[in-house]
Design a protein around this motif. Structure first.
Motif, PDB file in Angstrom:
ATOM      1  N   MET A   1    -116.175 -42.682 -61.417  1.00 53.44           N
ATOM      2  CA  MET A   1    -115.983 -41.295 -61.864  1.00 53.44           C
ATOM      3  C   MET A   1    -114.940 -40.619 -60.984  1.00 53.44           C
ATOM      4  SD  MET A   1    -118.891 -38.401 -62.422  1.00 53.44           S
ATOM      5  CE  MET A   1    -118.489 -36.784 -63.064  1.00 53.44           C
ATOM      6  N   SER A   2    -114.029 -39.891 -61.594  1.00 54.31           N
ATOM      7  CA  SER A   2    -112.941 -39.250 -60.860  1.00 54.31           C
ATOM      8  C   SER A   2    -113.470 -38.113 -59.994  1.00 54.31           C
ATOM      9  CB  SER A   2    -111.897 -38.682 -61.834  1.00 54.31           C
ATOM     10  OG  SER A   2    -111.350 -39.704 -62.629  1.00 54.31           O
ATOM     11  N   PRO A   3    -113.074 -38.071 -58.700  1.00 59.20           N
ATOM     12  CA  PRO A   3    -113.513 -36.949 -57.857  1.00 59.20           C
ATOM     13  C   PRO A   3    -112.852 -35.642 -58.284  1.00 59.20           C
ATOM     14  CG  PRO A   3    -111.954 -38.327 -56.673  1.00 59.20           C
ATOM     15  CD  PRO A   3    -112.257 -39.036 -57.950  1.00 59.20           C
ATOM     16  N   GLN A   4    -113.643 -34.590 -58.295  1.00 53.96           N
ATOM     17  CA  GLN A   4    -113.139 -33.251 -58.613  1.00 53.96           C
ATOM     18  C   GLN A   4    -112.809 -32.562 -57.288  1.00 53.96           C
ATOM     19  OE1 GLN A   4    -113.206 -32.168 -62.022  1.00 53.96           O
ATOM     20  NE2 GLN A   4    -113.834 -34.265 -62.470  1.00 53.96           N
ATOM     21  N   LEU A   5    -111.533 -32.301 -57.051  1.00 50.10           N
ATOM     22  CA  LEU A   5    -111.098 -31.729 -55.786  1.00 50.10           C
ATOM     23  C   LEU A   5    -110.503 -30.345 -55.997  1.00 50.10           C
ATOM     24  CD1 LEU A   5    -109.310 -34.810 -54.158  1.00 50.10           C
ATOM     25  CD2 LEU A   5    -111.709 -34.125 -53.947  1.00 50.10           C
ATOM     26  N   ALA A   6    -110.939 -29.402 -55.188  1.00 43.74           N
ATOM     27  CA  ALA A   6    -110.323 -28.070 -55.155  1.00 43.74           C
ATOM     28  C   ALA A   6    -109.410 -28.042 -53.937  1.00 43.74           C
ATOM     29  CB  ALA A   6    -111.392 -26.990 -55.057  1.00 43.74           C
ATOM     30  N   LEU A   7    -108.109 -27.920 -54.150  1.00 41.61           N
ATOM     31  CA  LEU A   7    -107.107 -27.981 -53.079  1.00 41.61           C
ATOM     32  C   LEU A   7    -106.709 -26.565 -52.697  1.00 41.61           C
ATOM     33  CD1 LEU A   7    -105.316 -29.847 -51.339  1.00 41.61           C
ATOM     34  CD2 LEU A   7    -103.590 -29.705 -53.145  1.00 41.61           C
ATOM     35  N   LEU A   8    -107.145 -26.141 -51.505  1.00 43.36           N
ATOM     36  CA  LEU A   8    -106.850 -24.805 -50.997  1.00 43.36           C
ATOM     37  C   LEU A   8    -105.561 -24.860 -50.200  1.00 43.36           C
ATOM     38  CD1 LEU A   8    -107.825 -21.849 -50.547  1.00 43.36           C
ATOM     39  CD2 LEU A   8    -109.090 -22.711 -48.551  1.00 43.36           C
ATOM     40  N   VAL A   9    -104.569 -24.073 -50.599  1.00 42.61           N
ATOM     41  CA  VAL A   9    -103.218 -24.168 -50.044  1.00 42.61           C
ATOM     42  C   VAL A   9    -102.848 -22.872 -49.338  1.00 42.61           C
ATOM     43  CG1 VAL A   9    -100.769 -24.480 -50.610  1.00 42.61           C
ATOM     44  CG2 VAL A   9    -102.509 -25.787 -51.839  1.00 42.61           C
ATOM     45  N   ASN A  10    -102.249 -23.004 -48.156  1.00 39.91           N
ATOM     46  CA  ASN A  10    -101.656 -21.865 -47.462  1.00 39.91           C
ATOM     47  C   ASN A  10    -100.149 -21.925 -47.646  1.00 39.91           C
ATOM     48  OD1 ASN A  10    -100.773 -19.836 -45.803  1.00 39.91           O
ATOM     49  ND2 ASN A  10    -101.458 -20.765 -43.892  1.00 39.91           N
ATOM     50  N   PRO A  11     -99.583 -21.110 -48.534  1.00 47.12           N
ATOM     51  CA  PRO A  11     -98.142 -21.180 -48.790  1.00 47.12           C
ATOM     52  C   PRO A  11     -97.297 -20.712 -47.622  1.00 47.12           C
ATOM     53  CG  PRO A  11     -99.106 -19.310 -49.943  1.00 47.12           C
ATOM     54  CD  PRO A  11    -100.249 -20.087 -49.362  1.00 47.12           C
ATOM     55  N   ALA A  12     -97.919 -20.038 -46.642  1.00 48.19           N
ATOM     56  CA  ALA A  12     -97.153 -19.528 -45.495  1.00 48.19           C
ATOM     57  C   ALA A  12     -97.169 -20.476 -44.304  1.00 48.19           C
ATOM     58  CB  ALA A  12     -97.703 -18.171 -45.075  1.00 48.19           C
ATOM     59  N   ALA A  13     -97.905 -21.598 -44.396  1.00 46.57           N
ATOM     60  CA  ALA A  13     -97.991 -22.520 -43.262  1.00 46.57           C
ATOM     61  C   ALA A  13     -96.604 -22.996 -42.864  1.00 46.57           C
ATOM     62  CB  ALA A  13     -98.883 -23.719 -43.618  1.00 46.57           C
ATOM     63  N   ARG A  14     -96.373 -23.023 -41.547  1.00 49.79           N
ATOM     64  CA  ARG A  14     -95.072 -23.400 -40.989  1.00 49.79           C
ATOM     65  C   ARG A  14     -93.938 -22.614 -41.638  1.00 49.79           C
ATOM     66  NH1 ARG A  14     -95.510 -30.041 -40.522  1.00 49.79           N
ATOM     67  NH2 ARG A  14     -97.090 -30.075 -38.884  1.00 49.79           N
ATOM     68  N   GLY A  15     -94.178 -21.322 -41.816  1.00 52.29           N
ATOM     69  CA  GLY A  15     -93.140 -20.472 -42.384  1.00 52.29           C
ATOM     70  C   GLY A  15     -92.796 -20.816 -43.814  1.00 52.29           C
TER      71      GLY A  15
END
Length: 296
Positions: A1-15
């Motif tokens: 069964m395919s894992p359901q992943l919620a990907l939390l992203v910080n668009p400001a990381a490393r500028g």
């Protein structure tokens, strides 16, 4: 069964420079069979609200794509639940990921680790400071280091870690030791002037400073490191040794292991945890053993 992943992203990381890594990371996760939803908040509060909503839908993991600050935010959403936290390090400081054995130099390798879905239970700490009541997974600092953090956060230049170097030099010019009252496990009281107090669940902060080199994230305890008042010349001499963790052998340094600690002071001083501003002293920290499941 395919894992359901919620990907939390910080668009400001490393500028904002880490955004170019998002597509190859997402592509690798999908190629590994994951069904992916990407979470990007307008600000920290919005990101946390979106992360909490995602966790309530019970994905197979909430994956933080960023540095320690984003991991700190993600911990608020997943701690105490059965949803594990995955980490793909992509920030200026990735100390929590490093302490947990997550590959920090290669986001694709970290993505492969997430796909294996092997997890372990680790501790977190609850911190109360001012009106704030939250959790941290890494290190809380209060004193010289938190004042440097506060000073650096007001700067827009230079970029990256250079900003903290400049803030350190500036803070040292005017810094005076802080009178602390430290209560360990609601029992032992220590009153003395100190440069700083750090409370650690993991061993390092500030992109590799091993402030509590023997701290373990799964021992049910917090390491409390105090650096007593020293001259500025002595501080500058000792400071580089924190990257090796050998500062703990200095006569002015003490380390204790506790389940809870309270810091009080008559000075104005803020607490920072996982590199994030929490609130002013007094500060109370207590360990929550095994409250976080992480993918390693």
């Amino acid at each position: 069964m395919s894992p359901q992943l919620a990907l939390l992203v910080n668009p400001a990381a490393r500028g904002g420079r880490t955004l170019r890594l998002l597509e190859p990371v997402a592509r690798r996760l999908r190629a590994g069979g994951a069904e992916l939803s990407v979470i990007v908040g307008a600000d920290a509060a919005d990101a946390l609200a979106r992360a909490c909503t995602a966790v309530a839908e019970r994905p197979d993991a909430l994956v933080a794509f960023g540095g320690d600050g984003l991991v700190h935010l993600a911990v608020q959403a997943v701690a105490g639940t059965d949803v594990p936290l995955g980490i793909i390090p992509a920030g200026t400081g990735n100390d929590i990921a490093a302490a947990l054995g997550v590959p920090c130099a290669d986001p694709i390798a970290a993505a492969r680790a997430v796909l294996r879905m092997k997890s372990r239970l680790v501790d977190v700490a609850r911190i109360r400071a001012g009106q704030a009541d939250e959790l941290f997974a890494g290190v809380m600092c209060c004193g010289f280091d938190s004042r440097v953090n506060e000073r650096a956060n007001r700067k827009t230049w230079p970029p990256g870690m250079a900003r903290y170097v400049v803030a350190t030099v500036e803070e040292l010019r005017s810094f005076r030791p802080i009178p602390f009252r430290v209560t360990l496990d609601d029992d032992e009281v220590i009153e003395r002037e100190a440069m700083l107090v750090a409370v650690a669940n993991t061993c390092s902060y500030g992109a590799g400073m091993r402030v509590c080199p023997d701290a373990r994230p799964d021992d049910g305890l917090l390491d409390v490191m105090m650096l007593d008042a020293v001259s500025k010349a002595e501080f500058l001499r000792v400071f580089p040794s924190v990257y090796r963790g050998t500062h703990v052998g200095h006569r002015a340094v003490s380390v204790r292991r506790v389940r809870s600690v309270r810091l009080e002071t008559t000075d104005s001083v803020l607490a920072y945890a996982d590199g994030e501003r929490v609130g002013p002293a007094p500060v109370h920290c207590e360990v929550r053993p095994g409250a976080l499941r992480v993918i390693v």
